[in-house]
Design an enzyme around this catalytic site. Structure first.
Site, PDB file in Angstrom:
ATOM      1  N   LEU A  33       0.812  -1.217   0.000  1.00  0.00           N
ATOM      2  CA  LEU A  33       0.000   0.000   0.000  1.00  0.00           C
ATOM      3  C   LEU A  33       0.846   1.267   0.000  1.00  0.00           C
ATOM      4  O   LEU A  33       1.860   1.353   0.690  1.00  0.00           O
ATOM      5  CB  LEU A  33      -0.929  -0.001   1.215  1.00  0.00           C
ATOM      6  CG  LEU A  33      -1.901  -1.182   1.328  1.00  0.00           C
ATOM      7  CD1 LEU A  33      -2.852  -0.975   2.516  1.00  0.00           C
ATOM      8  CD2 LEU A  33      -2.703  -1.379   0.046  1.00  0.00           C
ATOM      9  N   HIS A  34       0.405   2.229  -0.791  1.00  0.00           N
ATOM     10  CA  HIS A  34       1.040   3.548  -0.844  1.00  0.00           C
ATOM     11  C   HIS A  34      -0.038   4.603  -0.620  1.00  0.00           C
ATOM     12  O   HIS A  34      -1.203   4.279  -0.350  1.00  0.00           O
ATOM     13  CB  HIS A  34       1.767   3.730  -2.177  1.00  0.00           C
ATOM     14  CG  HIS A  34       0.933   3.392  -3.372  1.00  0.00           C
ATOM     15  ND1 HIS A  34      -0.192   4.115  -3.728  1.00  0.00           N
ATOM     16  CD2 HIS A  34       1.027   2.382  -4.286  1.00  0.00           C
ATOM     17  CE1 HIS A  34      -0.733   3.591  -4.806  1.00  0.00           C
ATOM     18  NE2 HIS A  34      -0.025   2.528  -5.167  1.00  0.00           N
ATOM     19  N   GLY A  36      -1.718   6.359  -2.620  1.00  0.00           N
ATOM     20  CA  GLY A  36      -2.905   6.231  -3.475  1.00  0.00           C
ATOM     21  C   GLY A  36      -3.941   5.326  -2.827  1.00  0.00           C
ATOM     22  O   GLY A  36      -5.125   5.668  -2.730  1.00  0.00           O
ATOM     23  N   HIS A  37      -3.490   4.171  -2.356  1.00  0.00           N
ATOM     24  CA  HIS A  37      -4.396   3.263  -1.643  1.00  0.00           C
ATOM     25  C   HIS A  37      -4.932   3.938  -0.374  1.00  0.00           C
ATOM     26  O   HIS A  37      -6.116   3.837  -0.054  1.00  0.00           O
ATOM     27  CB  HIS A  37      -3.673   1.986  -1.212  1.00  0.00           C
ATOM     28  CG  HIS A  37      -3.085   1.173  -2.319  1.00  0.00           C
ATOM     29  ND1 HIS A  37      -1.731   1.033  -2.508  1.00  0.00           N
ATOM     30  CD2 HIS A  37      -3.664   0.426  -3.297  1.00  0.00           C
ATOM     31  CE1 HIS A  37      -1.500   0.232  -3.529  1.00  0.00           C
ATOM     32  NE2 HIS A  37      -2.651  -0.156  -4.042  1.00  0.00           N
ATOM     33  N   GLY A 147      -9.623   3.353  -7.632  1.00  0.00           N
ATOM     34  CA  GLY A 147      -8.896   4.519  -8.122  1.00  0.00           C
ATOM     35  C   GLY A 147      -9.094   4.735  -9.615  1.00  0.00           C
ATOM     36  O   GLY A 147      -9.168   3.779 -10.388  1.00  0.00           O
ATOM     37  N   GLU A 148      -9.131   5.996 -10.016  1.00  0.00           N
ATOM     38  CA  GLU A 148      -9.158   6.333 -11.449  1.00  0.00           C
ATOM     39  C   GLU A 148      -7.824   6.012 -12.102  1.00  0.00           C
ATOM     40  O   GLU A 148      -7.710   6.024 -13.319  1.00  0.00           O
ATOM     41  CB  GLU A 148      -9.481   7.814 -11.636  1.00  0.00           C
ATOM     42  CG  GLU A 148     -10.922   8.148 -11.307  1.00  0.00           C
ATOM     43  CD  GLU A 148     -11.260   9.600 -11.581  1.00  0.00           C
ATOM     44  OE1 GLU A 148     -10.333  10.412 -11.827  1.00  0.00           O
ATOM     45  OE2 GLU A 148     -12.457   9.930 -11.526  1.00  0.00           O
ATOM     46  N   GLN A 153     -10.292  -0.299 -15.680  1.00  0.00           N
ATOM     47  CA  GLN A 153     -10.731  -1.246 -14.645  1.00  0.00           C
ATOM     48  C   GLN A 153     -11.974  -0.712 -13.921  1.00  0.00           C
ATOM     49  O   GLN A 153     -12.919  -1.463 -13.648  1.00  0.00           O
ATOM     50  CB  GLN A 153      -9.597  -1.456 -13.638  1.00  0.00           C
ATOM     51  CG  GLN A 153     -10.021  -2.173 -12.376  1.00  0.00           C
ATOM     52  CD  GLN A 153      -8.852  -2.448 -11.454  1.00  0.00           C
ATOM     53  OE1 GLN A 153      -8.082  -3.367 -11.697  1.00  0.00           O
ATOM     54  NE2 GLN A 153      -8.701  -1.660 -10.404  1.00  0.00           N
ATOM     55  N   VAL A 176      -3.560   9.707  -7.181  1.00  0.00           N
ATOM     56  CA  VAL A 176      -2.569  10.355  -6.311  1.00  0.00           C
ATOM     57  C   VAL A 176      -1.200  10.216  -6.982  1.00  0.00           C
ATOM     58  O   VAL A 176      -0.824   9.122  -7.418  1.00  0.00           O
ATOM     59  CB  VAL A 176      -2.563   9.714  -4.911  1.00  0.00           C
ATOM     60  CG1 VAL A 176      -1.485  10.353  -4.037  1.00  0.00           C
ATOM     61  CG2 VAL A 176      -3.936   9.853  -4.263  1.00  0.00           C
TER      62      VAL A 176
HETATM   63  P1  AMP Z   1      -3.809  -2.203  -6.809  1.00  0.00           P
HETATM   64  O1  AMP Z   1      -3.287  -2.569  -5.469  1.00  0.00           O
HETATM   65  O2  AMP Z   1      -2.766  -1.665  -7.746  1.00  0.00           O
HETATM   66  O3  AMP Z   1      -4.677  -3.286  -7.418  1.00  0.00           O
HETATM   67  O4  AMP Z   1      -4.780  -0.964  -6.576  1.00  0.00           O
HETATM   68  C1  AMP Z   1      -5.854  -1.064  -5.676  1.00  0.00           C
HETATM   69  C2  AMP Z   1      -6.743   0.126  -5.834  1.00  0.00           C
HETATM   70  O5  AMP Z   1      -6.008   1.318  -5.568  1.00  0.00           O
HETATM   71  C3  AMP Z   1      -7.300   0.262  -7.260  1.00  0.00           C
HETATM   72  O6  AMP Z   1      -8.647   0.716  -7.193  1.00  0.00           O
HETATM   73  C4  AMP Z   1      -6.384   1.312  -7.868  1.00  0.00           C
HETATM   74  O7  AMP Z   1      -6.986   2.040  -8.917  1.00  0.00           O
HETATM   75  C5  AMP Z   1      -6.130   2.193  -6.660  1.00  0.00           C
HETATM   76  N1  AMP Z   1      -4.889   2.959  -6.855  1.00  0.00           N
HETATM   77  C6  AMP Z   1      -3.667   2.477  -7.147  1.00  0.00           C
HETATM   78  N2  AMP Z   1      -2.785   3.484  -7.317  1.00  0.00           N
HETATM   79  C7  AMP Z   1      -3.479   4.631  -7.142  1.00  0.00           C
HETATM   80  C8  AMP Z   1      -3.140   6.020  -7.204  1.00  0.00           C
HETATM   81  N3  AMP Z   1      -1.907   6.429  -7.485  1.00  0.00           N
HETATM   82  N4  AMP Z   1      -4.108   6.924  -6.976  1.00  0.00           N
HETATM   83  C9  AMP Z   1      -5.387   6.524  -6.709  1.00  0.00           C
HETATM   84  N5  AMP Z   1      -5.766   5.232  -6.626  1.00  0.00           N
HETATM   85  C10 AMP Z   1      -4.823   4.297  -6.844  1.00  0.00           C
END
Ligand code: AMP
Length: 265
Positions: A33-34, A36-37, A147-148, A153, A176
């Protein structure tokens, strides 16, 4: 905060919350997690009484030769990040718990899953739709935050939830970025310092494309071509009722990155 790895225990926890009259927010992730998450978890915690983040690296959405084995993992760090952002529950099941036998059932969303990521990663959105459908079936009625950053997706999940009548409200959240514009991604950790510098071209290309919408694909491609470390996969513009959405995917070394930008009409 609770960390749960069994489906039935997770289902029970969220059923109990709803039985007490509390609303549930779900934030599905693949972990590492970062910020954005964390922004999704914070938004859910603001809007829902109980927020559950899920951490599951879903093998179904990785193609042969993709980075399933190498995908970064840090459950301890994820639990700390999720808790700090306001999650009440982290659901982190093993692959065996989610898929105890052969996976014979799969969700395919036609149309919106074609082209762009669907074109470059055959089967990817079937894997995404299948695991998200399963998480919705386990979690029950809720708001779910995506996330957008993964724009196509988000469209696939909205369509799936609508077509299959899941009692879930899908909430899309803004991208983010790092201070230099690079969209935050768990995959950014793969980048060498040189690649990390070059990777900012994705966002620069989107901004250049946004200034010349009629030639946006060519403008984005030209911007990427100026970075020798970056190889374009696609640069496209999609028109919706309210905006133009510029979308880009590129490989930086062995790392595949995606980004997008909306321009209001
Ligand atoms: P992931 O772990 O990459 O499958 O992402 C999990 C959720 O976090 C998904 O809905 C992604 O779109 C969202 N997400 C990932 N990176 C970002 C970001 N930089 N900003 C906003 N949402 C994000």
């Amino acid at each position: 905060m609770q960390v749960i790895d069994r489906i039935e225990a997770f289902r029970k926890e969220l059923d109990a919350a709803r039985a007490d009259g509390r609303t549930v927010g779900l934030v599905p992730t693949m972990g590492y997690l970062h910020e954005g998450h964390a922004s999704l978890i914070r938004r859910s915690a603001n809007e829902c009484d109980v927020t559950a983040a899920t951490v599951f690296v879903n093998p179904l959405q990785f193609g042969p030769g993709e980075d399933l084995a190498a995908y970064p993992r840090d459950l301890e760090g994820d639990v700390a990040t999720a808790e700090a952002a306001g999650a009440a529950v982290v659901f982190a099941p093993a692959v065996q718990e989610m898929y105890p036998g052969d996976v014979l059932t799969s969700v395919h969303v036609a149309g919106v899953s074609e082209g762009m990521e669907g074109g470059s990663r055959p089967g990817h959105f079937d894997g995404v739709a299948t695991v998200v459908a399963k998480l919705f079936a386990i979690a029950g009625p809720c708001r779910a935050y995506f996330g957008e950053k993964d724009f196509q997706q988000l469209a696939v999940i909205r369509r799936m939830a609508s077509d299959l009548s899941f009692p879930v409200e899908i909430v899309g959240c803004p991208i983010v970025r790092e201070p230099d514009g690079l969209a935050m991604s768990s995959r950014n950790v793969y980048l060498s310092p040189e690649e990390r510098g070059a990777a900012t071209v994705l966002h620069r290309a989107l901004e250049a494309g946004a200034t010349d919408l009629h030639h946006a694909s060519a403008v984005m491609a030209a911007a990427v071509a100026a970075e020798s470390l970056v190889h374009l996969d696609y640069a496209e513009v999609v028109e919706t009722e309210h905006e133009y959405r510029l979308l880009i995917a590129a490989r930086v070394g062995t790392t595949r990155l995606i980004d997008n930008l909306g321009v209001s009409k």
